[in-house]
Design a protein around this motif. Structure first.
Motif, short mmCIF file in Angstrom:
data_model
loop_
_atom_site.label_atom_id
_atom_site.label_comp_id
_atom_site.label_asym_id
_atom_site.label_seq_id
_atom_site.Cartn_x
_atom_site.Cartn_y
_atom_site.Cartn_z
N GLU A 1 0.83 -1.21 0.00
CA GLU A 1 0.00 0.00 0.00
C GLU A 1 0.86 1.26 0.00
OE1 GLU A 1 -2.65 -0.55 3.30
OE2 GLU A 1 -3.93 -1.92 2.16
N ASN A 2 1.96 1.24 0.73
CA ASN A 2 2.84 2.41 0.75
C ASN A 2 3.45 2.67 -0.63
OD1 ASN A 2 2.32 3.05 3.41
ND2 ASN A 2 4.08 1.94 4.19
N THR B 1 -9.92 9.48 1.56
CA THR B 1 -10.99 9.82 0.62
C THR B 1 -11.17 8.70 -0.40
OG1 THR B 1 -10.61 12.19 0.88
CG2 THR B 1 -11.77 11.49 -1.13
N LEU B 2 -10.07 8.18 -0.94
CA LEU B 2 -10.15 7.08 -1.91
C LEU B 2 -10.80 5.86 -1.27
CD1 LEU B 2 -9.52 5.85 -4.66
CD2 LEU B 2 -7.22 5.28 -3.78
N SER C 1 -1.63 11.79 -0.30
CA SER C 1 -1.53 12.20 1.11
C SER C 1 -2.41 11.27 1.95
CB SER C 1 -2.01 13.64 1.27
OG SER C 1 -3.41 13.72 1.06
N ALA C 2 -2.26 11.35 3.24
CA ALA C 2 -3.10 10.54 4.14
C ALA C 2 -4.58 10.87 3.93
CB ALA C 2 -2.70 10.78 5.60
#
Length: 148
Positions: free
Chosen positions: A117-118, A131-132, A125-126
């Motif tokens: 994921e990183n 939001t995604l 951004s976090a």
């Protein structure tokens, strides 16, 4: 002459999601390779990491056919990652729980998935990641008027 049909595939949300889904699936499968698990095995273990549950609850959460879940559980039980037992309150029902070895595997999964994921979302951004995640959770799994 131009028409409304000039959109490329990456301008279509469905194709864009499918494209990124394929890439994400490949990354996840490669990361899971160290554990010998498939994404379905991993998802099952992750659900069980929150606590024991009935096979029916797992079927509902994973949205799989009962025979598919039995195969997944057979694999996981063969690796001593989960244990099935009869529900003492209802002998027709099976309760599935993660084993200590399964908990160790969850830790390995978590590390591998965090790394993937990183890498995948490094440019977000976090807040954008949150939001995604929210938007994807709201996308219908099967369109309402879709006929198979």
């Amino acid at each position: 002459m131009t028409t409304d049909r000039t959109q490329g595939p990456m301008d279509r949300l469905g194709f864009l999601l499918a494209w990124h889904g394929r890439i994400t699936d490949a990354f996840i499968r490669r990361a899971l390779g160290t554990t010998g698990l498939t994404p379905r095995h991993a998802m099952t273990l992750m659900h069980l990491d929150t606590g024991a549950m009935s096979q029916q609850s797992l079927i509902d959460r994973l949205e799989v056919d009962p025979s598919v879940l039995v195969a997944i559980l057979n694999d996981l039980e063969g690796g001593d990652l989960v244990h099935r037992r009869r529900d003492p309150a209802d002998r027709r029902r099976h309760i599935v729980e993660i084993t200590p070895e399964g908990s160790v595997t969850i830790s390995t999964l978590d590390t591998a998935l965090t790394k993937v994921e990183n890498e995948l979302f490094a440019d977000l951004s976090a807040q954008e990641r949150a939001t995604l995640q929210d938007l994807l959770n709201r996308v219908a799994s099967v369109p309402r008027d879709y006929e198979c």
